[in-house]
Design a protein around this motif. Structure first.
Motif, PDB file in Angstrom:
ATOM      1  N   ALA A 167      36.620  40.910   1.452  1.00 53.37           N
ATOM      2  CA  ALA A 167      37.126  40.095   0.348  1.00 53.37           C
ATOM      3  C   ALA A 167      37.676  38.771   0.869  1.00 53.37           C
ATOM      4  CB  ALA A 167      38.208  40.869  -0.406  1.00 53.37           C
ATOM      5  N   TRP A 168      38.395  38.819   2.009  1.00 53.27           N
ATOM      6  CA  TRP A 168      38.924  37.583   2.605  1.00 53.27           C
ATOM      7  C   TRP A 168      37.790  36.627   3.002  1.00 53.27           C
ATOM      8  CZ3 TRP A 168      37.843  36.058   7.641  1.00 53.27           C
ATOM      9  CH2 TRP A 168      38.496  34.903   8.079  1.00 53.27           C
ATOM     10  N   LEU A 169      36.742  37.178   3.627  1.00 56.27           N
ATOM     11  CA  LEU A 169      35.626  36.352   4.074  1.00 56.27           C
ATOM     12  C   LEU A 169      34.893  35.721   2.892  1.00 56.27           C
ATOM     13  CD1 LEU A 169      33.827  35.325   6.360  1.00 56.27           C
ATOM     14  CD2 LEU A 169      32.517  37.457   6.166  1.00 56.27           C
ATOM     15  N   ALA A 170      34.688  36.499   1.831  1.00 55.16           N
ATOM     16  CA  ALA A 170      33.987  35.968   0.659  1.00 55.16           C
ATOM     17  C   ALA A 170      34.742  34.796   0.049  1.00 55.16           C
ATOM     18  CB  ALA A 170      33.777  37.076  -0.368  1.00 55.16           C
ATOM     19  N   GLN A 171      36.073  34.941  -0.060  1.00 56.96           N
ATOM     20  CA  GLN A 171      36.851  33.838  -0.643  1.00 56.96           C
ATOM     21  C   GLN A 171      36.906  32.645   0.305  1.00 56.96           C
ATOM     22  OE1 GLN A 171      41.157  34.221  -1.106  1.00 56.96           O
ATOM     23  NE2 GLN A 171      40.953  33.460  -3.201  1.00 56.96           N
ATOM     24  N   THR A 172      37.084  32.896   1.593  1.00 53.05           N
ATOM     25  CA  THR A 172      37.199  31.814   2.565  1.00 53.05           C
ATOM     26  C   THR A 172      35.925  30.969   2.625  1.00 53.05           C
ATOM     27  OG1 THR A 172      38.716  33.146   3.894  1.00 53.05           O
ATOM     28  CG2 THR A 172      37.658  31.270   4.989  1.00 53.05           C
ATOM     29  N   THR A 173      34.772  31.622   2.507  1.00 57.33           N
ATOM     30  CA  THR A 173      33.489  30.916   2.622  1.00 57.33           C
ATOM     31  C   THR A 173      32.869  30.602   1.265  1.00 57.33           C
ATOM     32  OG1 THR A 173      32.288  33.022   2.758  1.00 57.33           O
ATOM     33  CG2 THR A 173      33.028  32.021   4.834  1.00 57.33           C
ATOM     34  N   ASN A 174      33.566  30.960   0.189  1.00 55.93           N
ATOM     35  CA  ASN A 174      33.039  30.769  -1.158  1.00 55.93           C
ATOM     36  C   ASN A 174      31.689  31.464  -1.300  1.00 55.93           C
ATOM     37  OD1 ASN A 174      33.131  29.826  -3.815  1.00 55.93           O
ATOM     38  ND2 ASN A 174      31.989  27.944  -3.323  1.00 55.93           N
ATOM     39  N   ASP A 201      29.467  35.492  -1.685  1.00 56.41           N
ATOM     40  CA  ASP A 201      29.464  36.728  -2.453  1.00 56.41           C
ATOM     41  C   ASP A 201      30.065  37.866  -1.644  1.00 56.41           C
ATOM     42  OD1 ASP A 201      28.257  35.607  -4.713  1.00 56.41           O
ATOM     43  OD2 ASP A 201      26.253  35.841  -3.843  1.00 56.41           O
ATOM     44  N   ARG A 202      30.660  38.801  -2.337  1.00 54.79           N
ATOM     45  CA  ARG A 202      31.384  39.890  -1.687  1.00 54.79           C
ATOM     46  C   ARG A 202      30.446  40.823  -0.916  1.00 54.79           C
ATOM     47  NH1 ARG A 202      36.084  42.995  -2.362  1.00 54.79           N
ATOM     48  NH2 ARG A 202      36.057  44.563  -0.725  1.00 54.79           N
ATOM     49  N   ARG A 203      29.312  41.191  -1.499  1.00 55.79           N
ATOM     50  CA  ARG A 203      28.460  42.181  -0.847  1.00 55.79           C
ATOM     51  C   ARG A 203      27.943  41.698   0.510  1.00 55.79           C
ATOM     52  NH1 ARG A 203      24.116  45.391  -4.332  1.00 55.79           N
ATOM     53  NH2 ARG A 203      26.095  46.179  -5.145  1.00 55.79           N
ATOM     54  N   PRO A 204      27.311  40.499   0.601  1.00 55.32           N
ATOM     55  CA  PRO A 204      26.866  40.066   1.935  1.00 55.32           C
ATOM     56  C   PRO A 204      28.026  39.851   2.903  1.00 55.32           C
ATOM     57  CG  PRO A 204      26.521  38.335   0.302  1.00 55.32           C
ATOM     58  CD  PRO A 204      26.862  39.571  -0.447  1.00 55.32           C
ATOM     59  N   ALA A 205      29.197  39.452   2.382  1.00 57.98           N
ATOM     60  CA  ALA A 205      30.357  39.288   3.256  1.00 57.98           C
ATOM     61  C   ALA A 205      30.769  40.623   3.860  1.00 57.98           C
ATOM     62  CB  ALA A 205      31.522  38.675   2.481  1.00 57.98           C
ATOM     63  N   SER A 206      30.753  41.676   3.061  1.00 59.78           N
ATOM     64  CA  SER A 206      31.109  43.006   3.565  1.00 59.78           C
ATOM     65  C   SER A 206      30.079  43.500   4.590  1.00 59.78           C
ATOM     66  CB  SER A 206      31.209  43.997   2.405  1.00 59.78           C
ATOM     67  OG  SER A 206      32.266  43.635   1.521  1.00 59.78           O
ATOM     68  N   ARG A 207      28.796  43.167   4.375  1.00 60.03           N
ATOM     69  CA  ARG A 207      27.771  43.549   5.342  1.00 60.03           C
ATOM     70  C   ARG A 207      28.011  42.843   6.672  1.00 60.03           C
ATOM     71  NH1 ARG A 207      22.580  41.896   4.201  1.00 60.03           N
ATOM     72  NH2 ARG A 207      21.669  43.614   5.372  1.00 60.03           N
ATOM     73  N   ASP A 208      28.429  41.583   6.604  1.00 65.42           N
ATOM     74  CA  ASP A 208      28.713  40.851   7.838  1.00 65.42           C
ATOM     75  C   ASP A 208      29.900  41.451   8.580  1.00 65.42           C
ATOM     76  OD1 ASP A 208      26.630  39.141   7.445  1.00 65.42           O
ATOM     77  OD2 ASP A 208      27.824  37.478   6.668  1.00 65.42           O
ATOM     78  N   VAL A 209      30.899  41.892   7.844  1.00 63.41           N
ATOM     79  CA  VAL A 209      32.069  42.507   8.483  1.00 63.41           C
ATOM     80  C   VAL A 209      31.661  43.789   9.206  1.00 63.41           C
ATOM     81  CG1 VAL A 209      34.310  43.606   8.078  1.00 63.41           C
ATOM     82  CG2 VAL A 209      33.720  41.495   6.870  1.00 63.41           C
ATOM     83  N   ARG A 210      30.830  44.593   8.557  1.00 65.50           N
ATOM     84  CA  ARG A 210      30.384  45.841   9.188  1.00 65.50           C
ATOM     85  C   ARG A 210      29.556  45.557  10.437  1.00 65.50           C
ATOM     86  NH1 ARG A 210      29.627  47.312   3.693  1.00 65.50           N
ATOM     87  NH2 ARG A 210      27.390  46.873   3.819  1.00 65.50           N
ATOM     88  N   LEU A 211      28.687  44.550  10.374  1.00 63.25           N
ATOM     89  CA  LEU A 211      27.887  44.206  11.541  1.00 63.25           C
ATOM     90  C   LEU A 211      28.762  43.689  12.670  1.00 63.25           C
ATOM     91  CD1 LEU A 211      25.226  43.742  13.006  1.00 63.25           C
ATOM     92  CD2 LEU A 211      25.016  41.546  11.812  1.00 63.25           C
ATOM     93  N   ALA A 212      29.711  42.816  12.346  1.00 64.46           N
ATOM     94  CA  ALA A 212      30.590  42.271  13.370  1.00 64.46           C
ATOM     95  C   ALA A 212      31.403  43.369  14.050  1.00 64.46           C
ATOM     96  CB  ALA A 212      31.526  41.232  12.740  1.00 64.46           C
ATOM     97  N   ALA A 213      31.887  44.322  13.247  1.00 68.84           N
ATOM     98  CA  ALA A 213      32.662  45.431  13.814  1.00 68.84           C
ATOM     99  C   ALA A 213      31.791  46.306  14.711  1.00 68.84           C
ATOM    100  CB  ALA A 213      33.276  46.257  12.687  1.00 68.84           C
ATOM    101  N   ALA A 214      30.538  46.549  14.298  1.00 69.36           N
ATOM    102  CA  ALA A 214      29.645  47.386  15.095  1.00 69.36           C
ATOM    103  C   ALA A 214      29.304  46.721  16.426  1.00 69.36           C
ATOM    104  CB  ALA A 214      28.368  47.680  14.310  1.00 69.36           C
TER     105      ALA A 214
END
Length: 421
Positions: free
Chosen positions: A38-45, A47-60
């Motif tokens: 949610a933070w990434l989606a707002q910071t970059t203006n 969408d929430r879904r691709p932002a969450s996918r990026d978070v999961r990839l970065a964590a992995a």
């Protein structure tokens, strides 16, 4: 173009490292967001879904390696050793480095992280590293969609027992099917202007049947006879819809008309228990009977788990794919000029699309070409046949192009074109 793409991938890598850092320091908690996505989606203006996918990839990509069983330092949290020891190297350090260098894309990395997470837990660190190395080797020469198919069997890099590899692939496919069923959705709305707009998500096996039907209805050059002859008559779609402008429409519009026509012809008064489209699945009889579990390969280029194959077999007639024998003669020598429908079906076990190198036009759009011209003594046999879309078939017989043919181990061929100089 290749250099620009490599630069873009390196920027993606830097972005994912920042996302991983933000997630590790829990920036979302300090900013009042529900999570890092949610933070990434707002910071970059974004969408929430691709932002969450990026978070999961970065964590992995930044997750530390799991300790080896029996490691005396595993679980140690106090004492001098834990204070001075460097942090463990991320398990997927090779993948992160390849992304840093721009050799793979974020989508490649997503496929690799998913495949590594699906490996059996019993594998040690060295075996997992070998699997990652093999996935990276494949990623440098395959698109993410193709890499995903290879990744399901990456266990064979370290596992000599083919039955174990088959069981692992079957498990991965079964999990994919279960997730697909959970994700299935459909919506449609009336636009109040004479049209309706919709969206659906269905399991792959269901979607590919619809795609095969639409591909067949919109093929640019329809076969005039079941023997494979190429005709010049209007397409089937024009005949069905009565619209003589079909050949001037863009492909998206053609597919829309095909879907509309298909929906109008569904027999709602007595819906058939048979599956209308022919989806060929190459599998072993033991797997179909449920005695073993091994994925089956479809003529659409992907695999189905044994359970889905058996379920579809209950609702559809079984078409035995006879590769030789008196009932379905597939090698005809010089007895016939044109390839038969049985030969077309057999060729789908070798080809998913046009045989021209780099062409992704589906098999349903292709004509069967004699590798050795019939007029020059060629035979109507499977090994002398290759599917070519209309454009590449014309190029092959035209004066402006020359080509080379490469025979693969599976007896299929790849045809590469060069302009004559």
């Amino acid at each position: 173009m290749a250099e620009v793409e490599r630069l873009a991938r390196r920027v993606d890598s830097a972005r994912l490292r920042l996302v991983a850092r933000a997630d590790s320091v829990r920036v979302a908690e300090r900013t009042g967001h529900t999570d890092t996505g949610a933070w990434l989606a707002q910071t970059t203006n974004g969408d929430r879904r691709p932002a969450s996918r990026d978070v999961r990839l970065a964590a992995a990509l930044n997750a530390p390696s799991a300790p080896e069983p029996g490691d005396p330092t595993a679980g140690e949290s106090n004492g001098v050793l834990s204070l001075v020891a460097p942090p463990p190297e991320p398990e997927l350090a090779q993948t992160a480095a390849a992304l840093d260098d721009g050799r793979i894309s974020a989508e490649h990395a997503r496929v690799i992280t998913s495949a590594m997470a699906e490996l059996p837990e019993r594998l040690g660190t060295e075996a997992r590293r070998q699997c990652e190395t093999e996935l990276l080797r494949l990623a440098t020469s395959h698109a993410p969609a193709v890499l995903r198919r290879h990744a399901r069997r990456v266990l064979e890099t370290v596992e000599p027992d083919e039955d174990v590899v088959d069981a692992h692939e079957e498990s991965v496919l079964a999990d994919e099917e279960a997730r697909a069923v959970e994700a299935a959705a459909f919506w449609i709305k009336d636009n109040s202007d004479g049209t309706m707009t919709g969206h659906f998500t269905v399991p792959w096996a269901s979607g590919i049947i619809l795609k095969k039907v639409i591909d067949a209805m919109t093929a640019p050059r329809r076969r005039a006879t079941s023997g494979g002859a190429v005709g010049t008559a209007p397409s089937d779609l024009a005949t069905l819809t009565g619209d003589t402008r079909v050949d001037q429409l863009d492909w998206q519009h053609r597919r829309g008309l095909a879907l509309a026509d298909l929906l109008a012809r569904i027999p709602t008064d007595h819906l058939s228990t048979k599956i209308a489209a022919t989806l060929l699945v190459t599998t072993r009889l033991e797997d179909l009977r449920g005695q073993l579990t091994r994925a089956g390969r479809t003529d659409a280029g992907d695999h189905l788990d044994a359970g889905t194959t058996r379920r579809m077999a209950c609702a559809a007639g079984i078409i035995p794919l006879v590769l030789d024998g008196a009932s379905q003669p597939l090698d005809l020598g010089r007895q016939r000029r044109l390839h038969t429908e049985a030969q077309r079906l057999a060729l789908t076990t070798r080809y998913d699309q046009c045989a021209a190198d780099g062409c992704d036009r589906p098999f349903a759009w292709c004509e069967i070409h004699h590798l050795d011209p019939w007029a020059q003594g060629g035979s109507t046999d499977l090994d002398d046949a290759a599917p070519l879309c209309g454009r590449h078939h014309r190029m092959l017989h035209g004066p402006d192009w020359q080509h080379t043919t490469t025979r693969r181990q599976d007896r299929s061929v790849s045809i590469r074109f060069y302009r004559r100089t």
